[in-house]
Design a protein around this motif. Sequence first.
Motif, PDB file in Angstrom:
ATOM      1  N   MET A 134       0.797  -1.223   0.000  1.00  0.00           N
ATOM      2  CA  MET A 134       0.000   0.000   0.000  1.00  0.00           C
ATOM      3  C   MET A 134       0.834   1.280   0.000  1.00  0.00           C
ATOM      4  SD  MET A 134      -2.976  -1.067  -0.228  1.00  0.00           S
ATOM      5  CE  MET A 134      -3.778  -2.647  -0.131  1.00  0.00           C
ATOM      6  N   VAL A 135       2.118   1.157   0.243  1.00  0.00           N
ATOM      7  CA  VAL A 135       2.958   2.364   0.266  1.00  0.00           C
ATOM      8  C   VAL A 135       4.073   2.238  -0.786  1.00  0.00           C
ATOM      9  CG1 VAL A 135       4.378   3.885   1.684  1.00  0.00           C
ATOM     10  CG2 VAL A 135       2.456   2.675   2.729  1.00  0.00           C
ATOM     11  N   PHE A 136       5.021   1.355  -0.542  1.00  0.00           N
ATOM     12  CA  PHE A 136       6.196   1.286  -1.423  1.00  0.00           C
ATOM     13  C   PHE A 136       5.821   0.859  -2.850  1.00  0.00           C
ATOM     14  CE2 PHE A 136       7.982   1.431   2.739  1.00  0.00           C
ATOM     15  CZ  PHE A 136       9.182   2.092   2.585  1.00  0.00           C
ATOM     16  N   ARG A 137       4.974  -0.163  -2.973  1.00  0.00           N
ATOM     17  CA  ARG A 137       4.605  -0.643  -4.318  1.00  0.00           C
ATOM     18  C   ARG A 137       3.808   0.430  -5.067  1.00  0.00           C
ATOM     19  NH1 ARG A 137       6.380  -5.893  -5.437  1.00  0.00           N
ATOM     20  NH2 ARG A 137       4.968  -6.985  -4.026  1.00  0.00           N
ATOM     21  N   GLN A 138       3.018   1.203  -4.327  1.00  0.00           N
ATOM     22  CA  GLN A 138       2.223   2.253  -4.980  1.00  0.00           C
ATOM     23  C   GLN A 138       3.149   3.318  -5.576  1.00  0.00           C
ATOM     24  OE1 GLN A 138      -1.022   1.830  -5.440  1.00  0.00           O
ATOM     25  NE2 GLN A 138      -0.811  -0.060  -4.263  1.00  0.00           N
ATOM     26  N   VAL A 139       4.240   3.639  -4.843  1.00  0.00           N
ATOM     27  CA  VAL A 139       5.223   4.610  -5.359  1.00  0.00           C
ATOM     28  C   VAL A 139       5.860   4.048  -6.631  1.00  0.00           C
ATOM     29  CG1 VAL A 139       7.430   5.753  -4.848  1.00  0.00           C
ATOM     30  CG2 VAL A 139       5.690   5.553  -3.063  1.00  0.00           C
ATOM     31  N   GLU A 140       6.150   2.746  -6.586  1.00  0.00           N
ATOM     32  CA  GLU A 140       6.769   2.079  -7.734  1.00  0.00           C
ATOM     33  C   GLU A 140       5.863   2.120  -8.970  1.00  0.00           C
ATOM     34  OE1 GLU A 140       9.842  -1.242  -7.071  1.00  0.00           O
ATOM     35  OE2 GLU A 140       7.877  -2.173  -7.184  1.00  0.00           O
ATOM     36  N   TYR A 141       4.571   1.817  -8.754  1.00  0.00           N
ATOM     37  CA  TYR A 141       3.624   1.869  -9.880  1.00  0.00           C
ATOM     38  C   TYR A 141       3.559   3.289 -10.426  1.00  0.00           C
ATOM     39  CZ  TYR A 141       1.734  -2.779  -8.693  1.00  0.00           C
ATOM     40  OH  TYR A 141       1.573  -4.123  -8.457  1.00  0.00           O
ATOM     41  N   TRP A 142       3.595   4.262  -9.526  1.00  0.00           N
ATOM     42  CA  TRP A 142       3.471   5.675  -9.932  1.00  0.00           C
ATOM     43  C   TRP A 142       4.685   6.106 -10.780  1.00  0.00           C
ATOM     44  CZ3 TRP A 142       6.134   9.985  -7.265  1.00  0.00           C
ATOM     45  CH2 TRP A 142       5.757  11.235  -7.792  1.00  0.00           C
ATOM     46  N   ILE A 143       5.869   5.673 -10.374  1.00  0.00           N
ATOM     47  CA  ILE A 143       7.074   6.127 -11.083  1.00  0.00           C
ATOM     48  C   ILE A 143       7.399   5.240 -12.288  1.00  0.00           C
ATOM     49  CG2 ILE A 143       9.582   6.474 -10.871  1.00  0.00           C
ATOM     50  CD1 ILE A 143       9.072   7.236  -7.939  1.00  0.00           C
ATOM     51  N   GLU A 144       7.329   3.931 -12.099  1.00  0.00           N
ATOM     52  CA  GLU A 144       7.799   3.020 -13.162  1.00  0.00           C
ATOM     53  C   GLU A 144       6.677   2.415 -13.994  1.00  0.00           C
ATOM     54  OE1 GLU A 144      10.378   0.080 -11.461  1.00  0.00           O
ATOM     55  OE2 GLU A 144      11.861   1.547 -10.847  1.00  0.00           O
ATOM     56  N   GLY A 145       5.418   2.627 -13.579  1.00  0.00           N
ATOM     57  CA  GLY A 145       4.301   2.068 -14.340  1.00  0.00           C
ATOM     58  C   GLY A 145       3.945   0.667 -13.877  1.00  0.00           C
ATOM     59  N   ASP A 146       3.050   0.023 -14.628  1.00  0.00           N
ATOM     60  CA  ASP A 146       2.573  -1.310 -14.233  1.00  0.00           C
ATOM     61  C   ASP A 146       3.651  -2.372 -14.506  1.00  0.00           C
ATOM     62  OD1 ASP A 146       0.915  -3.218 -13.232  1.00  0.00           O
ATOM     63  OD2 ASP A 146      -0.797  -2.721 -14.472  1.00  0.00           O
ATOM     64  N   ALA A 147       3.325  -3.620 -14.208  1.00  0.00           N
ATOM     65  CA  ALA A 147       4.325  -4.694 -14.238  1.00  0.00           C
ATOM     66  C   ALA A 147       5.158  -4.749 -15.517  1.00  0.00           C
ATOM     67  CB  ALA A 147       3.612  -6.021 -14.014  1.00  0.00           C
ATOM     68  N   SER A 148       4.490  -4.700 -16.682  1.00  0.00           N
ATOM     69  CA  SER A 148       5.240  -4.865 -17.942  1.00  0.00           C
ATOM     70  C   SER A 148       6.217  -3.704 -18.134  1.00  0.00           C
ATOM     71  CB  SER A 148       4.274  -4.980 -19.122  1.00  0.00           C
ATOM     72  OG  SER A 148       3.339  -3.932 -19.046  1.00  0.00           O
ATOM     73  N   ALA A 149       5.794  -2.477 -17.783  1.00  0.00           N
ATOM     74  CA  ALA A 149       6.690  -1.314 -17.918  1.00  0.00           C
ATOM     75  C   ALA A 149       7.872  -1.436 -16.952  1.00  0.00           C
ATOM     76  CB  ALA A 149       5.916  -0.033 -17.640  1.00  0.00           C
ATOM     77  N   GLN A 150       7.593  -1.943 -15.762  1.00  0.00           N
ATOM     78  CA  GLN A 150       8.678  -2.125 -14.766  1.00  0.00           C
ATOM     79  C   GLN A 150       9.695  -3.148 -15.270  1.00  0.00           C
ATOM     80  OE1 GLN A 150       7.264  -3.147 -10.825  1.00  0.00           O
ATOM     81  NE2 GLN A 150       5.775  -1.502 -10.823  1.00  0.00           N
ATOM     82  N   LYS A 151       9.171  -4.220 -15.848  1.00  0.00           N
ATOM     83  CA  LYS A 151      10.052  -5.276 -16.351  1.00  0.00           C
ATOM     84  C   LYS A 151      10.914  -4.743 -17.492  1.00  0.00           C
ATOM     85  CE  LYS A 151       9.769 -10.202 -16.945  1.00  0.00           C
ATOM     86  NZ  LYS A 151       9.759 -10.901 -18.186  1.00  0.00           N
ATOM     87  N   ARG A 152      10.251  -3.985 -18.394  1.00  0.00           N
ATOM     88  CA  ARG A 152      11.008  -3.403 -19.541  1.00  0.00           C
ATOM     89  C   ARG A 152      12.113  -2.499 -19.017  1.00  0.00           C
ATOM     90  NH1 ARG A 152       6.254  -2.660 -22.085  1.00  0.00           N
ATOM     91  NH2 ARG A 152       6.136  -0.457 -21.502  1.00  0.00           N
ATOM     92  N   LEU A 153      11.772  -1.679 -18.013  1.00  0.00           N
ATOM     93  CA  LEU A 153      12.749  -0.741 -17.457  1.00  0.00           C
ATOM     94  C   LEU A 153      13.915  -1.496 -16.810  1.00  0.00           C
ATOM     95  CD1 LEU A 153      12.974   2.412 -17.023  1.00  0.00           C
ATOM     96  CD2 LEU A 153      12.302   1.949 -14.658  1.00  0.00           C
ATOM     97  N   ALA A 154      13.574  -2.568 -16.091  1.00  0.00           N
ATOM     98  CA  ALA A 154      14.630  -3.334 -15.410  1.00  0.00           C
ATOM     99  C   ALA A 154      15.577  -3.974 -16.415  1.00  0.00           C
ATOM    100  CB  ALA A 154      13.993  -4.398 -14.519  1.00  0.00           C
ATOM    101  N   GLU A 155      15.017  -4.417 -17.556  1.00  0.00           N
ATOM    102  CA  GLU A 155      15.854  -5.122 -18.540  1.00  0.00           C
ATOM    103  C   GLU A 155      16.581  -4.166 -19.473  1.00  0.00           C
ATOM    104  OE1 GLU A 155      12.916  -7.675 -20.171  1.00  0.00           O
ATOM    105  OE2 GLU A 155      13.068  -9.117 -18.502  1.00  0.00           O
ATOM    106  N   SER A 156      16.157  -2.894 -19.487  1.00  0.00           N
ATOM    107  CA  SER A 156      16.769  -1.943 -20.428  1.00  0.00           C
ATOM    108  C   SER A 156      18.142  -1.514 -19.928  1.00  0.00           C
ATOM    109  CB  SER A 156      15.866  -0.710 -20.589  1.00  0.00           C
ATOM    110  OG  SER A 156      15.970   0.084 -19.431  1.00  0.00           O
ATOM    111  N   SER A 157      18.930  -0.928 -20.835  1.00  0.00           N
ATOM    112  CA  SER A 157      20.248  -0.427 -20.425  1.00  0.00           C
ATOM    113  C   SER A 157      20.054   0.871 -19.625  1.00  0.00           C
ATOM    114  CB  SER A 157      21.108  -0.180 -21.649  1.00  0.00           C
ATOM    115  OG  SER A 157      20.409   0.676 -22.510  1.00  0.00           O
ATOM    116  N   TRP A 158      21.134   1.366 -19.043  1.00  0.00           N
ATOM    117  CA  TRP A 158      21.033   2.527 -18.156  1.00  0.00           C
ATOM    118  C   TRP A 158      20.896   3.827 -18.960  1.00  0.00           C
ATOM    119  CZ3 TRP A 158      19.807   2.601 -13.165  1.00  0.00           C
ATOM    120  CH2 TRP A 158      19.885   1.394 -12.475  1.00  0.00           C
ATOM    121  N   THR A 159      19.701   4.067 -19.419  1.00  0.00           N
ATOM    122  CA  THR A 159      19.427   5.317 -20.148  1.00  0.00           C
ATOM    123  C   THR A 159      19.176   6.427 -19.126  1.00  0.00           C
ATOM    124  OG1 THR A 159      17.107   4.801 -20.123  1.00  0.00           O
ATOM    125  CG2 THR A 159      18.348   4.091 -22.081  1.00  0.00           C
TER     126      THR A 159
END
Length: 470
Positions: free
Chosen positions: A122-147
């Motif tokens: 309810m707190v940390f994951r909500q911040v994560e969704y807000w900044i990095e988007g939903d699961a697929s966007a988070q996964k894409r970001l994690a796998e991407s190079s350091w842009t």
Amino acid sequence: MITQEQPTFREQLGVLEKTGKRHWIFPKKPQGFYTNLRKIFAFLLLAILFGMPFIKINGHPFFLLNFIERKFIIFGQAFFPQDFFLLALLLVSFVVFIALFTVVFGRLFCGWACPQTIFLEMVFRQVEYWIEGDASAQKRLAESSWTREKILKKTLKHAIFLMLSFVFISTFASYIVGIDRLKEIFTGSFSENWVAWLVIGVFTGAFYAVFAFIREIVCIVICPYGRMQGVLLDSNSIVVAYDFVRGEPRGKMKKGDATPKGDCIDCKLCVQVCPTGIDIRNGTQLECVNCTACIDACDEVMEKIDKPKGLIRYDSMNGIKTGKKFRVTGRMIGYSVVLTILLGIMATALAVRKDVQINIMRTPGMLYQEVGTNKDTVSNLYNATLVNKTFNTQKIRLELAEGQIGKIQWVATSQELVLQPQEVRKITFFVQIPKSSITASTMKVKIKAFNTETQKTLYNTETSFLAPAE
Ligand code: SF4
Ligand code: SF4
């Protein structure tokens, strides 16, 4: 054939790869009836957590657990180490409550009230969704190079995580040292408060590590309550469960496919939303924290394909097998009775708790003295510890209880004791009884303490008195 188990789930944790490496979970953002209800409940609990340190009654904290100075205020009542038995009783009642509650309602606590789940989901994951988007966007970001975008998002997320960790740890600290002392630490000089800052800093780091990295590993591997599930749950316990009778054989709906199918269309949405990375269709598993995300995900699917909701729902294994609705059983009534008795004992112990506690002991190694001009009086020496458990000054006098002949003579102090709020004082006194009133070589004497201003009896206690044998 109705099948409930998949071959691999018992051999491999959802959070680990086959090689033993951590498999990072990117749960899809849940939404639906239960998620909304949990959000409201979590908001209430967080409001209590953050608001309680600010509540004061007559200038004293409403809730304080000062382990350092061994001062405890619970719901406005001061408790001392002398009240340890009450604390022990409270802890035992709490453990029994959790155990009994789990036997009947499964891990309801984990999903709805556990701080780990609330803070993470309810707190940390909500911040994560807000900044990095939903699961697929988070996964894409994690796998991407350091842009530049990735650096910015990760920095922002971890900076907010650190800040939140600091806020949580400061709040916990205020429960220990009190909100006023916390304000002093924050506004006072660093050199005077560096130890407090160090402790807050270390715990903030640990808290951040738990919620930024360790996450569901706490529930799956570390939490002792999670480990107890295997012995607490049985086939009548209410858990988040998949109705395999209705759902199997699972499979995608295909046009022209005449093979009989269950209601599960194998869309795997229930797996995608799971924060511990499991498939609830494999049955009750230790990793399931009963967060209800899979219920909401599946209900949404059922709505779309025009099937009744509740393919995944709160139910017992027997309930699913027999199709019988939840009903109050004798076992539940029995457990509730045990709990009620425990709570009753707690309430009684609290109700009879005295404002002033006095522990009296005859001074070790001393027998008796014969005093008076004709040695006609017997005197025993006693040590006493007096604890003022209130926030008021107590003017106290000790006397032998009514019907007892004799007197109390204090040593090196006046016969009235002024006990400051929450003060603990040790005193020494004699009990003197005329030989003519002595009935046995070891007899009981009753001593009462009373407030000299209100004349209210504060405490009655009994101790032994030694006299020469006839
Ligand atoms: S969400 Fe429901 S329908 Fe989809 S896989 Fe899970 S149980 Fe089956
Ligand atoms: S199986 Fe369902 S209830 Fe259990 S942790 Fe996963 S999403 Fe939550």
